[in-house]
Design an enzyme around this catalytic site. Structure first.
Site, PDB file in Angstrom:
ATOM      1  N   SER A  81      29.543  94.742  29.749  1.00 23.08           N
ATOM      2  CA  SER A  81      28.219  94.614  29.136  1.00 23.08           C
ATOM      3  C   SER A  81      27.455  95.922  29.012  1.00 23.08           C
ATOM      4  O   SER A  81      26.365  95.935  28.434  1.00 23.08           O
ATOM      5  CB  SER A  81      27.377  93.601  29.912  1.00 23.08           C
ATOM      6  OG  SER A  81      27.773  92.299  29.570  1.00 23.08           O
ATOM      7  N   ALA A 145      34.277  82.780  29.859  1.00 22.90           N
ATOM      8  CA  ALA A 145      33.319  83.877  29.999  1.00 22.90           C
ATOM      9  C   ALA A 145      33.945  85.235  29.753  1.00 22.90           C
ATOM     10  O   ALA A 145      33.257  86.174  29.392  1.00 22.90           O
ATOM     11  CB  ALA A 145      32.714  83.848  31.409  1.00 22.90           C
ATOM     12  N   TYR A 180      19.349  85.822  30.293  1.00 23.52           N
ATOM     13  CA  TYR A 180      20.414  86.707  29.818  1.00 23.52           C
ATOM     14  C   TYR A 180      21.461  85.907  29.054  1.00 23.52           C
ATOM     15  O   TYR A 180      21.969  84.901  29.539  1.00 23.52           O
ATOM     16  CB  TYR A 180      21.062  87.386  31.020  1.00 23.52           C
ATOM     17  CG  TYR A 180      22.044  88.479  30.689  1.00 23.52           C
ATOM     18  CD1 TYR A 180      21.631  89.798  30.563  1.00 23.52           C
ATOM     19  CD2 TYR A 180      23.393  88.200  30.522  1.00 23.52           C
ATOM     20  CE1 TYR A 180      22.531  90.806  30.271  1.00 23.52           C
ATOM     21  CE2 TYR A 180      24.298  89.194  30.222  1.00 23.52           C
ATOM     22  CZ  TYR A 180      23.869  90.498  30.100  1.00 23.52           C
ATOM     23  OH  TYR A 180      24.770  91.492  29.807  1.00 23.52           O
ATOM     24  N   SER A 181      21.764  86.355  27.830  1.00 22.89           N
ATOM     25  CA  SER A 181      22.707  85.621  26.981  1.00 22.89           C
ATOM     26  C   SER A 181      23.514  86.594  26.133  1.00 22.89           C
ATOM     27  O   SER A 181      22.949  87.392  25.376  1.00 22.89           O
ATOM     28  CB  SER A 181      21.957  84.653  26.068  1.00 22.89           C
ATOM     29  OG  SER A 181      22.829  84.057  25.133  1.00 22.89           O
ATOM     30  N   ASN A 182      24.822  86.506  26.237  1.00 28.13           N
ATOM     31  CA  ASN A 182      25.693  87.345  25.418  1.00 28.13           C
ATOM     32  C   ASN A 182      25.532  87.064  23.933  1.00 28.13           C
ATOM     33  O   ASN A 182      25.799  87.924  23.092  1.00 28.13           O
ATOM     34  CB  ASN A 182      27.146  87.127  25.834  1.00 28.13           C
ATOM     35  CG  ASN A 182      27.449  87.733  27.187  1.00 28.13           C
ATOM     36  OD1 ASN A 182      27.492  88.938  27.348  1.00 28.13           O
ATOM     37  ND2 ASN A 182      27.649  86.880  28.182  1.00 28.13           N
ATOM     38  N   GLY A 318      28.514  96.205  33.929  1.00 31.40           N
ATOM     39  CA  GLY A 318      29.486  95.600  33.044  1.00 31.40           C
ATOM     40  C   GLY A 318      30.530  94.872  33.858  1.00 31.40           C
ATOM     41  O   GLY A 318      31.106  95.439  34.790  1.00 31.40           O
TER      42      GLY A 318
END
Length: 368
Positions: A81, A145, A180-182, A318
């Site tokens: 991330s 994920a 938090y969201s990808n 990350g």
């Protein structure tokens, strides 16, 4: 702060080591965090761990330390991330150029993309994507994920597919608005393409990687192998605790939320340049560090952590199959540290990270 599961221009070399500048001292100088590193292996259960710390003022140093076999300073590894900070930098540069506004609703640029189950792109701004206040569900809650190992039968999830998966769920309703969201950064990757006509990876290369000479950094796309030199990545079986190698994997599911490959040196150089104002004009740098909407939890692609001594550091972590990495820097970029382990299964990560960062940024540096 992102959860573990969710975790993914002027050349800096000239700016930091310009004409007549003496390079920072290297080995055998020890940073205050050197004695803390073995705990990542002994307590965290990582096969190997390494960090690179750099301070440009008051007893300057540039020091690499590692513990465990086969982990080197020059190794390429998956940075997860941390990709988000690169994507946010491009979006903020585009805002500085007047090619978009952070107040723009997503629907203005990507009409009809976000619609369904109470999710509405007409009410979600680019700013809300950047600081995770959009309410968009995380597509990794619907699909695995982390990317699958190379050779797995599952097809990679494209950015548009990721959004469609997310929209099968209702918006995340969290007091204060931060979740938090990808998915937010999957959408931002599509925004960059819409505004520039180029893939987000191309824009990151042109605007960040090339100007800063980040020679160990890449966005692999469909490439499953790490570029050499590199070590190996491991994941731990949740049943028997055995480590399994997952070095090769298809990173396309992570995409703009987490596909980056980098090195310790490159990540330090990038965050020093970013926090030092070398990639963004002052207005955009101020926006990057503004955590008002998240009540101090997250800026725009970076988040702060206040340490025990009162120092606040900024950066990102990350977490991707086979790798965990964290980079932080002081405001201004004069003191920066990146650490990494070769597993996504580090135990007690938050406690270990706090201790490591306190040791590096709060303790007085030795002079020898």
């Amino acid at each position: 702060m992102p959860t573990l599961r969710a975790l993914c221009s002027v050349p800096l070399l000239l700016a930091l080591l310009g004409p007549g500048t003496t390079p920072l001292p290297r080995e055998p100088h020890l940073t205050p965090a050197a004695s803390y590193l073995p705990r990542l292996v002994a307590m965290g259960g990582a096969p190997t761990a390494a960090f690179l710390a750099r301070r440009a003022s008051s007893a300057p140093y540039d020091t690499f330390r590692s513990t465990g076999p086969n982990i080197r300073r020059a190794d390429r590894f998956r940075a997860g991330s941390i990709t988000k900070t690169f994507v946010a930098t491009v979006v903020l540069q585009l805002a500085g150029e007047g090619r978009l506004r952070l107040s723009d609703p997503v629907d203005r640029l990507l009409p009809g993309l976000i619609r369904g189950n109470g999710n509405d792109g007409r009410r979600i701004t680019l700013h809300a994507l950047l600081d995770h206040t959009s309410g968009l569900p995380d597509y990794t809650a619907v699909t695995p994920a982390h990317p699958a190992p190379a050779g797995a039968r599952a097809a990679p999830v494209s950015a548009a597919d990721a959004v469609r998966l997310a929209l099968t769920r209702r918006p995340t309703d969290v007091p204060g608005g931060y979740a938090y969201s990808n998915t937010n950064y999957a959408v931002l990757g599509l925004v960059i393409r819409r505004v520039t006509g180029h893939d987000y990876a191309d824009e990151i290369r042109r605007r960040v990687i090339t100007p800063l000479r980040l020679t160990g950094t890449s966005l692999p796309g469909a490439r499953t192998a790490l570029p050499p030199p590199h070590g190996r990545g491991f994941t731990r079986d949740p049943v028997d605790g055995a480590l399994h190698e997952v070095t090769a994997l298809d990173p396309r599911t992570a995409g703009a939320a987490g596909e980056l490959i980098s090195t310790l040196d490159d990540l330090n150089r990038f965050y020093a340049a970013l926090l030092g104002g070398r990639l963004l004009i002052p207005t955009q740098l101020a926006a990057l560090l503004d955590t008002t909407a998240t009540h101090g939890l997250y800026g725009l692609g970076v988040y702060p952590q206040r340490l025990s001594c009162g120092v606040t550091v900024w950066g990102h972590n990350g977490h991707i199959t086979g790798s965990h990495v964290r980079t932080v820097a002081t405001r201004g970029g004069g003191h920066v540290l990146t650490y990494r382990v070769d597993t996504d299964s580090l135990a007690g990560t938050e406690e270990l990270e706090r201790g490591l960062l306190d040791a590096e940024f709060c303790a007085r540096a030795p002079t020898g």
